[in-house]
Structure formats: structure tokens, C-alpha cells
Design a protein around this motif. Structure first.
Motif, PDB file in Angstrom:
ATOM      1  N   GLY A 311     182.957  78.382 -34.306  1.00 50.42           N
ATOM      2  CA  GLY A 311     183.333  79.369 -33.306  1.00 50.42           C
ATOM      3  C   GLY A 311     184.802  79.431 -32.971  1.00 50.42           C
ATOM      4  N   LEU A 312     185.630  78.539 -33.518  1.00 46.56           N
ATOM      5  CA  LEU A 312     187.076  78.649 -33.263  1.00 46.56           C
ATOM      6  C   LEU A 312     187.621  79.920 -33.907  1.00 46.56           C
ATOM      7  CD1 LEU A 312     188.453  75.010 -33.667  1.00 46.56           C
ATOM      8  CD2 LEU A 312     187.464  76.138 -31.669  1.00 46.56           C
ATOM      9  N   PHE A 313     187.017  80.320 -35.012  1.00 45.11           N
ATOM     10  CA  PHE A 313     187.304  81.599 -35.655  1.00 45.11           C
ATOM     11  C   PHE A 313     186.017  82.408 -35.625  1.00 45.11           C
ATOM     12  CE2 PHE A 313     187.459  84.204 -39.612  1.00 45.11           C
ATOM     13  CZ  PHE A 313     188.555  84.992 -39.273  1.00 45.11           C
ATOM     14  N   SER A 314     186.097  83.649 -35.195  1.00 44.40           N
ATOM     15  CA  SER A 314     184.899  84.448 -34.993  1.00 44.40           C
ATOM     16  C   SER A 314     184.024  84.473 -36.237  1.00 44.40           C
ATOM     17  CB  SER A 314     185.269  85.889 -34.614  1.00 44.40           C
ATOM     18  OG  SER A 314     184.109  86.703 -34.600  1.00 44.40           O
ATOM     19  N   GLU A 315     182.770  84.098 -36.061  1.00 46.09           N
ATOM     20  CA  GLU A 315     181.835  84.084 -37.176  1.00 46.09           C
ATOM     21  C   GLU A 315     181.276  85.474 -37.485  1.00 46.09           C
ATOM     22  OE1 GLU A 315     179.954  79.729 -37.404  1.00 46.09           O
ATOM     23  OE2 GLU A 315     179.437  80.762 -35.540  1.00 46.09           O
ATOM     24  N   HIS A 452     172.337  86.833 -27.101  1.00 44.44           N
ATOM     25  CA  HIS A 452     172.759  86.665 -25.713  1.00 44.44           C
ATOM     26  C   HIS A 452     173.983  85.763 -25.558  1.00 44.44           C
ATOM     27  CE1 HIS A 452     169.197  88.740 -24.171  1.00 44.44           C
ATOM     28  NE2 HIS A 452     168.514  88.117 -25.113  1.00 44.44           N
ATOM     29  N   LEU A 453     174.704  85.519 -26.655  1.00 41.03           N
ATOM     30  CA  LEU A 453     175.908  84.685 -26.570  1.00 41.03           C
ATOM     31  C   LEU A 453     177.036  85.523 -25.981  1.00 41.03           C
ATOM     32  CD1 LEU A 453     175.817  82.748 -29.972  1.00 41.03           C
ATOM     33  CD2 LEU A 453     174.824  82.110 -27.763  1.00 41.03           C
ATOM     34  N   GLY A 454     177.351  85.268 -24.714  1.00 45.60           N
ATOM     35  CA  GLY A 454     178.365  86.063 -24.039  1.00 45.60           C
ATOM     36  C   GLY A 454     179.726  85.410 -24.074  1.00 45.60           C
ATOM     37  N   PRO A 455     180.773  86.161 -23.775  1.00 41.52           N
ATOM     38  CA  PRO A 455     182.137  85.623 -23.816  1.00 41.52           C
ATOM     39  C   PRO A 455     182.402  84.550 -22.773  1.00 41.52           C
ATOM     40  CG  PRO A 455     182.109  87.830 -22.869  1.00 41.52           C
ATOM     41  CD  PRO A 455     180.741  87.592 -23.417  1.00 41.52           C
ATOM     42  N   ASP A 456     181.581  84.493 -21.721  1.00 41.18           N
ATOM     43  CA  ASP A 456     181.781  83.504 -20.664  1.00 41.18           C
ATOM     44  C   ASP A 456     180.795  82.347 -20.781  1.00 41.18           C
ATOM     45  OD1 ASP A 456     179.513  84.894 -20.063  1.00 41.18           O
ATOM     46  OD2 ASP A 456     179.899  85.030 -17.904  1.00 41.18           O
ATOM     47  N   MET A 457     180.337  82.063 -21.994  1.00 43.84           N
ATOM     48  CA  MET A 457     179.295  81.055 -22.204  1.00 43.84           C
ATOM     49  C   MET A 457     179.834  79.860 -22.987  1.00 43.84           C
ATOM     50  SD  MET A 457     175.533  81.507 -24.004  1.00 43.84           S
ATOM     51  CE  MET A 457     174.975  82.650 -22.724  1.00 43.84           C
ATOM     52  N   ASP A 458     179.454  78.652 -22.547  1.00 44.66           N
ATOM     53  CA  ASP A 458     179.720  77.413 -23.265  1.00 44.66           C
ATOM     54  C   ASP A 458     178.393  76.808 -23.692  1.00 44.66           C
ATOM     55  OD1 ASP A 458     182.449  77.598 -22.904  1.00 44.66           O
ATOM     56  OD2 ASP A 458     182.499  76.302 -21.141  1.00 44.66           O
ATOM     57  N   LEU A 459     178.291  76.445 -24.965  1.00 47.38           N
ATOM     58  CA  LEU A 459     177.083  75.832 -25.507  1.00 47.38           C
ATOM     59  C   LEU A 459     177.339  74.355 -25.768  1.00 47.38           C
ATOM     60  CD1 LEU A 459     176.174  78.557 -28.164  1.00 47.38           C
ATOM     61  CD2 LEU A 459     175.125  78.268 -25.918  1.00 47.38           C
ATOM     62  N   TYR A 460     176.406  73.513 -25.353  1.00 48.95           N
ATOM     63  CA  TYR A 460     176.489  72.068 -25.573  1.00 48.95           C
ATOM     64  C   TYR A 460     175.283  71.693 -26.433  1.00 48.95           C
ATOM     65  CZ  TYR A 460     179.832  72.387 -21.768  1.00 48.95           C
ATOM     66  OH  TYR A 460     180.910  72.729 -20.983  1.00 48.95           O
ATOM     67  N   LEU A 474     173.448  80.490 -35.415  1.00 45.92           N
ATOM     68  CA  LEU A 474     174.155  81.179 -34.340  1.00 45.92           C
ATOM     69  C   LEU A 474     175.498  81.693 -34.840  1.00 45.92           C
ATOM     70  CD1 LEU A 474     173.506  78.925 -31.211  1.00 45.92           C
ATOM     71  CD2 LEU A 474     172.193  80.897 -32.025  1.00 45.92           C
ATOM     72  N   HIS A 475     175.939  82.837 -34.339  1.00 46.52           N
ATOM     73  CA  HIS A 475     177.223  83.429 -34.707  1.00 46.52           C
ATOM     74  C   HIS A 475     178.109  83.431 -33.465  1.00 46.52           C
ATOM     75  CE1 HIS A 475     174.279  84.985 -37.597  1.00 46.52           C
ATOM     76  NE2 HIS A 475     175.270  84.965 -38.460  1.00 46.52           N
ATOM     77  N   VAL A 476     179.058  82.521 -33.435  1.00 45.87           N
ATOM     78  CA  VAL A 476     179.872  82.309 -32.245  1.00 45.87           C
ATOM     79  C   VAL A 476     181.220  82.991 -32.407  1.00 45.87           C
ATOM     80  CG1 VAL A 476     180.922  80.579 -30.729  1.00 45.87           C
ATOM     81  CG2 VAL A 476     178.707  80.116 -31.810  1.00 45.87           C
ATOM     82  N   PRO A 479     185.734  84.438 -26.810  1.00 44.87           N
ATOM     83  CA  PRO A 479     185.887  83.179 -26.078  1.00 44.87           C
ATOM     84  C   PRO A 479     184.603  82.388 -25.827  1.00 44.87           C
ATOM     85  CG  PRO A 479     185.964  85.005 -24.558  1.00 44.87           C
ATOM     86  CD  PRO A 479     185.857  85.610 -25.918  1.00 44.87           C
ATOM     87  N   THR A 480     183.467  82.779 -26.440  1.00 44.07           N
ATOM     88  CA  THR A 480     182.302  81.892 -26.411  1.00 44.07           C
ATOM     89  C   THR A 480     182.694  80.568 -27.062  1.00 44.07           C
ATOM     90  OG1 THR A 480     180.865  83.813 -26.674  1.00 44.07           O
ATOM     91  CG2 THR A 480     179.872  81.660 -27.051  1.00 44.07           C
ATOM     92  N   ARG A 481     182.227  79.465 -26.503  1.00 41.62           N
ATOM     93  CA  ARG A 481     182.590  78.148 -27.041  1.00 41.62           C
ATOM     94  C   ARG A 481     181.326  77.335 -27.309  1.00 41.62           C
ATOM     95  NH1 ARG A 481     186.991  75.690 -22.935  1.00 41.62           N
ATOM     96  NH2 ARG A 481     185.171  75.822 -21.546  1.00 41.62           N
ATOM     97  N   VAL A 482     181.422  76.451 -28.290  1.00 37.57           N
ATOM     98  CA  VAL A 482     180.312  75.570 -28.611  1.00 37.57           C
ATOM     99  C   VAL A 482     180.865  74.173 -28.880  1.00 37.57           C
ATOM    100  CG1 VAL A 482     180.371  76.259 -31.055  1.00 37.57           C
ATOM    101  CG2 VAL A 482     178.293  75.204 -30.110  1.00 37.57           C
ATOM    102  N   PHE A 483     180.155  73.160 -28.374  1.00 35.11           N
ATOM    103  CA  PHE A 483     180.603  71.770 -28.499  1.00 35.11           C
ATOM    104  C   PHE A 483     179.479  70.926 -29.112  1.00 35.11           C
ATOM    105  CE2 PHE A 483     182.642  73.513 -24.627  1.00 35.11           C
ATOM    106  CZ  PHE A 483     183.961  73.466 -25.031  1.00 35.11           C
TER     107      PHE A 483
END
Length: 638
Positions: A311-315, A452-460, A474-476, A479-483
Motif C-alpha cells: 500500500g505504500l504505492f497504490s495497488e 470498503h477500504l477508505g482513505p481514513d482507514m488503518d489496517l492492522y 486487498l488493494h490498498v 492514504p489508506t494504510r496497512v501494517f
């Protein structure tokens, strides 16, 4: 690669003569405060190391206690939450935190959960994560969470208490020294960048400063301090306290211009180049993502990421190949299989997760450029033609500037690169069993979540089958982030990390995705979220098995069916478990239910502050897309 291109590459990489360029041609408007454009700073007149914008302020405070000195340093770092569990030998810090309204002491259910929370807080905010625990079992319980943060390069300060110095050697309760009990300083030394036992108040501030520099240094990680309870209360006669954030944060060097030009020429002349982003590129992509996107678009260079850099680069970009590595995409695997002549690695250690179990396809790449702030990470897996020990951001901006000035080698070559990428397809993960009543396919669940992956969402994302399903499907898009906690790969991480992340960034939706096995390990932290009104959302993939090992063993030995009870969890009632801890629980048992439910769940979490748990009963028969991982384990076992 053509003979002429190969000759050009060899000429560039073997040259040691400094490239002569016109500074005027590279010069752009420099920011104020002594900071300059990266290329100009490397070729212009010498400039101060720090301009006014980077000045670091300190003030002298007389007779400041050790505990208040710690809190003053944390306030300067803008830390507003500390995570831990109370105990007698950490009591001075508990009492001091009660008096500081600007800093909350979040009391977890277990010390490992507290450390996971501090980890999530640091990832979400970019600040220092802080975990405070008592001596003995408090410290040993926290070790897994602290080690997990350290192996992922997350800046963390872990403080554990100890018995008063006058009781050392008397077998005092929870004594944690080399004389008696568990020597926690040595224990953490094996799992941290530094671990120090404090011996007196006057030397403490030096040890604290060193720990903060280590945690926020290069490459960063966890630092531990063991502080006896009597020393924690003692005054420091003259304490130097920072007044600005970042007083102990290291600034990485910029890439030398000759290395930038060599890297640019290699990429420009390659026929099948690939840029591989690791988690060490997170800050660079956050600051310079637009320049990076313009560069790869102009030159037609495809981009793949590691799992941790997902997700650092748009998938959803045309040039994105998705994740390359364990549980990676078929597009990235196919592009690598068909040959890469130049690989630019930005901020990845190239470990097993990133390299698809050290896949043989990587071995055919002869021209590797690897950029990392830690020289020890370079060349661990592949021979590196051009090593660059520098800030990834300086490489991204430098390449972008050179691209603007010089441009691609030819339009035909760029068009050929685009055509190669566009020809790649991403087949759906196959369903191995027919649809069964009362459960949903994990493939279907991921497709519904993806919407439903929104721009204000963080995934853990936790460790287990959920890692593979999310990484692959998932296609991140920022500014959606995933950790992901891939360094230690600790199950149960997301249950604490999502709470710390939501506390640090309350304006963002915080969603944990975990398996039922991991949820049973650390899901008790749902009570922490309930007590402090932290509106998290947790999606539990419930298949009633330790799924990863169940499928992994099935690959090795088909004499045991997947339904064998050996790895079964005993069918616990996870809905009632969640509700008993103060969460609102839901059950998903059919396709389409998550799609309909999730918007309302996200709204309730945000508006009420009550944690929400979705138990998704998935089909245990579906094999997670781990690629060669199961086969590699089977091979090692024979």
C-alpha cells in the motif's frame, strides 16, 4: 538486454570518477531555514548541518526527579499515551503519570498487549511508543511485544521497574538482577537495540538520552531501561530537558550524486527494470509519493512491494504489481519469472517474507541496486552491484529530478515496458471446495472488505492465514494504510496494536484482521478498548483451527485430514467472549453479509467508542495463497 545496454551498465557501475554536472542546471528553489534541494546540497557550497528549522532546544531544570525527567522528555516528543500494567516496582511512574493530564497511562490486560499497543501507537503516529511494566514477570511478559517492535524497526522505549538498590541480593520479591531472579537487562539485550540497568540518578539522563537516540536512530528499534524504584524517585541536580520534538532523532545521510546518476542510468537503459519497495520506504513515500509516481510513470517502470510495504504505492495503479513475496500476487511473480535486468530495492532487507522464501527467480538478476539506511541490510540475500547507504527519500527525489532533466532513453523503450506490464493478468485465488451453508469463503470476505477500504482507514493485520488472504487480495491505495508485524511474526499482535493505533490517531478508522487462534491469544485486550472507549473494529477469521499450521502440515503429510482435531481450537463461542469484554459482536456466515454490515459497524465504532467485533465464519478448507511457503517447509522437513 542488448550488448550496448550491458556495456553502458558496466561502464556506469564500474566508474569511480566523480560525475561532472552543472550545478546551475540542477538547481531549484531551496526552502528557507538553511535546507536545500537534495541535488543542490550535494553540489553547492557547504551548508550548516541544521538550519533554524531544525534547531534543537534544551532547558535546564534543577532537582527534577527521574520519573519527571522521563515524562518531560516524552512530553517534548509529543507522546500522549503510555501503555503498561501497574506494579509495585514501577509505582513511581504510575504516580507521576496520574499528575500529568496531557499523558494517559493506558492499563492493558497483559504486558504483551501493552507492548503491542505501544507498537501500534508508534506505527500510526510516527512518534515514540512507550511501554512501562513492573519487574520480574511484568518484564518477561512484555518481551515478545518489545521484540516484535524491534524487529520491525518500530521506535519504542520499554521501561521496567526493579527492586530498590538496598534490597538487591536479598531475594526481594520480583528482584530482576544478575544476583537473583531473571536478569531483565540481559534478557532484553537479546531482543532490543540496547538494554541498560540504571544505577544512580545523576547518570540517568545520559542513559535516557542514549536510549532515545537508539530507539529513534538508524535503523531504529526498541530500547530498554531497568530502573530501581528508589532511584526513580531520586532528584537529578541539573537535568537537561528537550523543548522540541525530535531532539534525539537521527537524520539519515543523503545519497551521493554519483550514485544517483549511476542508478538512474541503470534504470533508464534497462529493458525490464523493477522497483521493489520495502517498509523502510514508508516515510519517503509519504513525503515524496507524487514525485515517485511521476518518475515511474514517465519511465514505465513497474513497482512491487514487500508485505510490510503493502500500500505504500497504490495497488490500483497500472504499474503496480502488488506484493512480491510470500502471499504475493501472480502478476509480480510472473514479471520476476520472465526476467528482470535491473532491480532497485528501496528500504527492504530482502528476507524470507520479501523474497518468496528466497525464490530462485531472484538469483537471475545481475544488476541490483539496494538502498538502505542500515549498511548491514545490504547484500544479505543478493549480490549488490550498486549499494547506497542513504535516506530512501533522497534517492526518490534525486531520481525524479534526474528524470525531469534527462528523460527516458526512448519512447519506444518506455512503450515496451508498459506493454509488458499491461500483458500481465492476476487470476482469482481458486476456491478448492464448493460453497457450504453457514460459512463464507475467505476469498469472498476479502473481496467485500476491499470495497470498503477508505482513505481514513488503518489496517492492522495479524499473523496467520489472515496475513496471506489480505496481502494477496486487498488493494490498498494511500492514504489508506496497512501494517504487518512480519519481523517476529507474532500471533495476537493486531489485538493490541489496533488499540494503540486508534488512540494515537483517533480521527482514522482502525481495523484489525486476525485469525481465531490469534484472537484467543490476545483478544482479552478488547476489555482495554472498552474501558477507555476506543472504537476499534476487529474482523476475526473463524475457522476453528490453527489454520496456517493445519494447511502446512497437510501439504507435508496427506495421511491426516484437515478435519483432524489435533489443531482444532475446540469451537469456542467468540461472540459471547467478545461481548463479555464490553464489545459489540456480530456474526457473518454467508456471502454479502460483511458488505452490508461493515459501514454500520464502522459508524458505531466512531460514534460510540465501543469496540466492534465481527466473527466471520470462514471455510477452513480453502488453502491460503502462501505460494512456496508450505512447499518450502515440507522440503525442509524431508
Amino acid at each position: 538486454m542488448s550488448t550496448s545496454s550491458l556495456a553502458e551498465l558496466q561502464s556506469v557501475t564500474s566508474s569511480t570518477k566523480r560525475t561532472e554536472v552543472s550545478v546551475d542546471a540542477l538547481r531549484q528553489d531551496a526552502p528557507t531555514g538553511g535546507q536545500m534541494n537534495g541535488l543542490e546540497a550535494r553540489h553547492g557550497d557547504p551548508i550548516p548541518m541544521y538550519g533554524d528549522a531544525n534547531a534543537r532546544g534544551f532547558k535546564t531544570v534543577e532537582d527534577l526527579s527521574v520519573t519527571d525527567c522521563v515524562i518531560a522528555h516524552l512530553e517534548a516528543e509529543e507522546v500522549d499515551a503510555v501503555f503498561g500494567i501497574p506494579g509495585g516496582n514501577i509505582a513511581p511512574f504510575q504516580q507521576a503519570l496520574r499528575k500529568h493530564a496531557s499523558m494517559r497511562f493506558i492499563i492493558a490486560s497483559h504486558e504483551s498487549g501493552a507492548a503491542f499497543m505501544a507498537d501500534g501507537y508508534a506505527r500510526a503516529t510516527g512518534k515514540l511508543g512507550v511501554c512501562m511494566v513492573t519487574a520480574g514477570p511484568g518484564a518477561t511478559n512484555a518481551l515478545t511485544g518489545v521484540a516484535s517492535a524491534h524487529l520491525d524497526g518500530v521506535p519504542m522505549l520499554a521501561i521496567s521497574g526493579n527492586v530498590p538498590t538496598e534490597r538487591v541480593g536479598l531475594m526481594a520479591l520480583q528482584e530482576s538482577t544478575s544476583t537473583h531472579g531473571v536478569n531483565t537487562v540481559e534478557m532484553f539485550r537479546q531482543a532490543c537495540a540496547s538494554s541498560v540497568g540504571v544505577v544512580d540518578a545523576q547518570s540517568f539522563q545520559r542513559l535516557l538520552a542514549r536510549s532515545l537516540r537508539t530507539a529513534q536512530g538508524l535503523p531504529g528499534g526498541a530500547a530498554h531501561l531497568s530502573i530501581p524504584s528508589n532511584i526513580a524517585r531520586q532528584p537529578i541536580h541539573r537535568a537537561m530537558v528537550p523543548t522540541t520534538r525530535g531532539a534525539f532523532r537521527a537524520r539519515p545521510p543523503s545519497a551521493p550524486f554519483e550514485d544517483l546518476r549511476a542508478a538512474f542510468t541503470m534504470l533508464r537503459t534497462a529493458r525490464r527494470p523493477l522497483i521493489f519497495l520495502g517498509s523502510g520506504a514508508r516515510e519517503a513515500m509519504g513525503q515524496h509519493g507524487e514525485a515517485f509516481n511521476a518518475f515511474i510513470t514517465q519511465h514505465g517502470i513497474p513497482v512491487a512491494t514487500s508485505v510490510r510495504a503493502k500500500g505504500l504505492f497504490s495497488e490500483r495503479e497500472a504499474l503496480s504489481l502488488g506484493v512480491l513475496g510470500l502471499a504475493g500476487s501472480k502478476r509480480s511473480e510472473a514479471y520476476l519469472r520472465d526476467g528482470v535486468d535491473v532491480l532497485l530495492v528501496l528500504g527492504s532487507r530482502m528476507g524470507e517474507w520479501a523474497t518468496r522464501s528466497f525464490h530462485k527467480y531472484f538469483q537471475a538478476i545481475h544488476h541490483v541496486i539496494q538502498v538502505d539506511v542500515n549498511a548491514a541490510n545490504i547484500g544479505q540475500f543478493l549480490p549488490v552491484r550498486l549499494p547506497i547507504v542513504a535516506d530512501v527519500g533522497s534517492v526518490v527525489t534525486g531520481l525524479a529530478e534526474l528524470g525531469q532533466m534527462i528523460g527516458p532513453s526512448s519512447g519506444a523503450r518506455v512503450q515496451e515496458r508498459w506493454s509488458q506490464v499491461m500483458a500481465l493478468t492476476e487470476p482469482a485465488v481458486p476456491m478448492r471446495a464448493p460453497q457450504a451453508e453457514g460459512m463464507v469463503k475467505p476469498q469472498q470476505l476479502m473481496a467485500e472488505l476491499d470495497k470498503h477500504l477508505g482513505p481514513d482507514m488503518d489496517l492492522y493485520i495479524d499473523m496467520g492465514n489472515c496475513t496471506a488472504w489480505t496481502s494477496n487480495m486487498l488493494h490498498v491505495t494511500p492514504p489508506t494504510r496497512v501494517f504487518y508485524p512480519c519481523g517476529l511474526s507474532s500471533m495476537g499482535w493486531s489485538c493490541g496494536a489496533v488499540i494503540g493505533g486508534k488512540l494515537g490517531r483517533p480521527e482514522r478508522a482502525a481495523v484489525a484482521i486476525t485469525g481465531d487462534g490469534a484472537f484467543l491469544m490476545n483478544g482479552v485486550e478488547m476489555l482495554t478498548a472498552s474501558r477507555y472507549r476506543v472504537g476499534t473494529v476487529t474482523i476475526v477469521l473463524n475457522d476453528n483451527f490453527l489454520g496456517t499450521v493445519n494447511h502446512g502440515e497437510h501439504v507435508q503429510d496427506r495421511s491426516y485430514p484437515l478435519e483432524d482435531e489435533f489443531y482444532s481450537l475446540g469451537n469456542p463461542d467468540l461472540e459471547r467472549f467478545s461481548e463479555s469484554l464490553g464489545a459489540r459482536a456480530y456474526t457473518v456466515t454467508a456471502p454479502g453479509e460483511l458488505d452490508a454490515l461493515l459501514p454500520e459497524v464502522l459508524r458505531r465504532a466512531d460514534e460510540t467508542g465501543q469496540p466492534q467485533v465481527i466473527i466471520a465464519r470462514i471455510d477452513y478448507r480453502e488453502v491460503p495463497p502462501y505460494g512456496e511457503r508450505f512447499a518450502a517447509v515440507a522440503s525442509d522437513a524431508t
